[in-house]
Design an enzyme around this catalytic site. Structure first.
Site, short mmCIF file in Angstrom:
data_model
loop_
_atom_site.label_atom_id
_atom_site.label_comp_id
_atom_site.label_asym_id
_atom_site.label_seq_id
_atom_site.Cartn_x
_atom_site.Cartn_y
_atom_site.Cartn_z
N SER A 278 37.59 49.54 54.56
CA SER A 278 38.02 50.57 53.62
C SER A 278 36.93 51.60 53.37
CB SER A 278 38.48 49.89 52.33
OG SER A 278 39.07 50.80 51.45
N ASP B 256 30.66 60.22 62.68
CA ASP B 256 31.34 61.45 63.14
C ASP B 256 30.48 62.69 62.95
OD1 ASP B 256 33.46 59.89 63.78
OD2 ASP B 256 34.88 60.81 62.40
N LYS C 148 40.59 48.89 58.14
CA LYS C 148 41.53 49.15 57.04
C LYS C 148 41.52 50.64 56.75
CE LYS C 148 42.74 48.07 52.25
NZ LYS C 148 42.67 49.45 51.71
#
Length: 560
Positions: free
Chosen positions: A296, A307, A321
């Site tokens: 999460s 990223d 998740k």
């Protein structure tokens, strides 16, 4: 030309009207289905209540129905009746009213014991120690009650009190201890400190509550000490609040950068989470540790670091998740925690590993296969994929725990020895210097043998399966000598196993003993000793050439 232009003006509104009619019809049909099934449910409940052979517990029956319905969706959409509001608040705020201690259950004696009091909390201040037996709360005897039942009795509104009757492990007398409950806020930053070569370390245990504040305090403290790199440990961090992950990311990432996007079927659930402030550690090299227990919000933070090429991710693939939950208040004090959206990392990928909307015939679901995932790219052009958690830049598995350790923990072998050890030792060395010496380990081995500890070796199970397979396929007679020889080699030998697995057993024992004297901090410091994944991260942070190479896209010649 005029004719064509006119035709477009006529056809476009017609298309819009038709599309609107389709949407309206679909919505109306859905509303009818909802109303129809609510009516059916009401009718079933009324008829069962009237005609079932025994009187039903309505709350339990309806609760079971609600839970079964929600379980068909995903594991994160759950119903909390009014009486479970405390559990929900702990989930959302990382706090609860209680005494501040982990408890455990001794199956053999059917007793609940103090396992780990939190430093500075009512249990520890009242003098409770690991190993103390909980005998009675006020007038209620506890023997035979489960840990869950006792835990509910220990919890309650902050400021309320009770008398706890305990028995110390080395005494026969029962002692009455008055305790006042208080609001217990579990630590979000479990531990932070300076490692070798000016590398800082912060262990973040959760994103519930307000971990960003605690993280900032730890980061500023380490910066004042002159750290040259930072390890953020998110291993086994199950997540929490998205905004807390975004705020922590903002300490390292410039303002106005997208950290995560959420998208739901209801457009009101769509959000873009961006950094809003100037960072306080823009150029500090960062390594993030993750494993299969990182989920999460942990994946939001580690995904943003990856990223945006802001840090190196090390460990094993995260849980996967990518679902976001919101709470909705219900009648009579209940609350629904419902999945309302999916979140996406800055590159546009969703890390959700399981598609709960497509179940197998038996109701089970599986992970999205790697063959069906898609390639995305980081800001620098590195390839990353969706559909299965965050894949680390450097993959490194933690050492596997020997089978014997699992059974020792289960049978409370370490716990019981540590209790005895503490009775004979008023203090130990600091957790950084504490070690299990030979004399202590010999005493431990004697205690294990004296306790008649046994465990089920997996190799023996596999050998029995091999024998059955050989018998079924007609090889048993010819292979009998070899199977017999193998059985002899795999015969259970406790004394031998205690020597073979001495290193991991000593480590587990040292962790348990360190917690008795230095609480959670002592256990964590002991756990981090010789942590191969942490040491790998430290080495990368010290080698800036290797660090920068990891964060750069691979050249064509480097790609497989």
């Amino acid at each position: 030309m005029k004719k064509k232009h006119f035709g477009l003006r006529v056809l476009l509104p017609t298309a819009v009207i038709l599309a609107s009619l389709v949407i309206f019809t679909a919505a109306s049909n859905q509303n009818f289905k909802v109303a129809q099934n609510i009516s059916i449910f009401n009718s079933v409940l009324k008829n069962v209540d009237l005609f079932y052979v025994d009187t039903i517990n309505v709350d339990k029956t309806v609760g079971t129905g609600i839970n079964a319905m929600l379980n068909s969706l995903d594991p994160y959409t759950t119903y909390f009746p009014a009486e479970d509001d405390g559990e929900l608040q702990q989930l959302l705020k990382n706090t609860y009213g209680g005494i501040g201690s982990v408890i455990t259950y001794n199956v053999k004696n059917k007793q609940t014991l103090i396992a780990e009091p939190y430093e500075g909390m009512p249990a520890q201040k009242a003098g409770l120690k690991a190993g103390d037996v909980l005998v009675k709360i006020d007038s209620v005897w506890l023997k035979g009650k489960t840990s869950s039942e006792v835990s509910k009795m220990l919890r309650g509104p902050s400021g309320t009190g009770f008398t706890l009757y305990i028995q110390h492990p080395d005494k026969n007398d029962t002692v009455a201890i008055p305790i006042i409950r208080r609001n217990i806020e579990l630590p979000t930053v479990s531990y932070y400190g300076m490692r070798k070569d000016s590398i800082g370390y912060i262990q973040l245990s959760t994103f519930t509550g307000e971990p960003a504040k605690a993280f900032r305090k730890a980061l500023m403290s380490l910066k004042e000490k002159g750290i040259k790199g930072l390890v953020i440990d998110l291993r086994n961090n199950g997540g929490g609040l998205v905004d807390q992950a975004v705020e922590i990311a903002n300490y390292f990432i410039p303002a106005d950068k997208v950290i995560a996007n959420t998208k739901g079927r209801d457009k009101r659930m769509n959000s873009s989470y961006k950094t809003t402030q100037q960072p306080i550690a823009l150029d500090l090299p960062v390594a993030v540790l993750v494993n299969s227990g990182s989920a999460s919000a942990s994946e939001i933070l580690s995904g943003a670091f990856q990223d945006l090429d802001r840090g190196v991710i090390i460990g094993t693939r995260t849980f996967g998740k990518g679902l976001v939950q919101s709470t909705r208040r219900l009648p009579y004090g209940g609350t629904l925690k419902v999945t309302t959206a999916k979140y996406y990392t800055p590159s546009g990928r969703c890390v959700q590993a399981i598609d709960y909307s497509h179940r197998n015939e038996d109701g089970s679901v599986g992970r999205i296969p790697d063959s069906l995932t898609h390639v995305f790219h980081t800001s620098a052009g590195r390839e990353v994929r969706d559909g299965g958690g965050i894949t680390p830049d450097i993959k490194q598995e933690a050492p596997r725990m020997p089978n014997i350790l699992y059974y020792m923990v289960r049978d409370q072998i370490f716990f019981n020895f540590a209790t005895t050890y503490c009775q004979a030792h008023d203090s130990i060395a600091s957790p950084e210097k504490f070690e299990i010496d030979d004399a202590t380990y010999e005493a431990f081995k004697d205690s294990v043998i004296h306790a008649k500890f046994t465990y089920d070796p997996q190799s023996k199970k596999i050998l029995e399966q091999l024998k059955e397979a050989a018998k079924f396929e007609g090889y048993a007679k010819d292979a009998a000598p070899e199977l017999k020889a193998l059985e002899t080699k795999l015969t259970h030998n406790l004394k031998k196993d205690l020597d073979i697995f001495a290193t991991p057993i000593k480590k587990m024992l040292a962790i348990e003993i360190a917690k008795r004297y230095y609480y959670q901090t002592g256990g964590i410091i002991e756990t981090l000793k010789n942590d191969s994944i942490l040491m790998r991260a430290e080495n990368i942070l010290k080698d800036q050439t290797a660090y920068k190479k990891i964060l750069s896209p691979k050249m064509p010649s480097e790609k497989k």
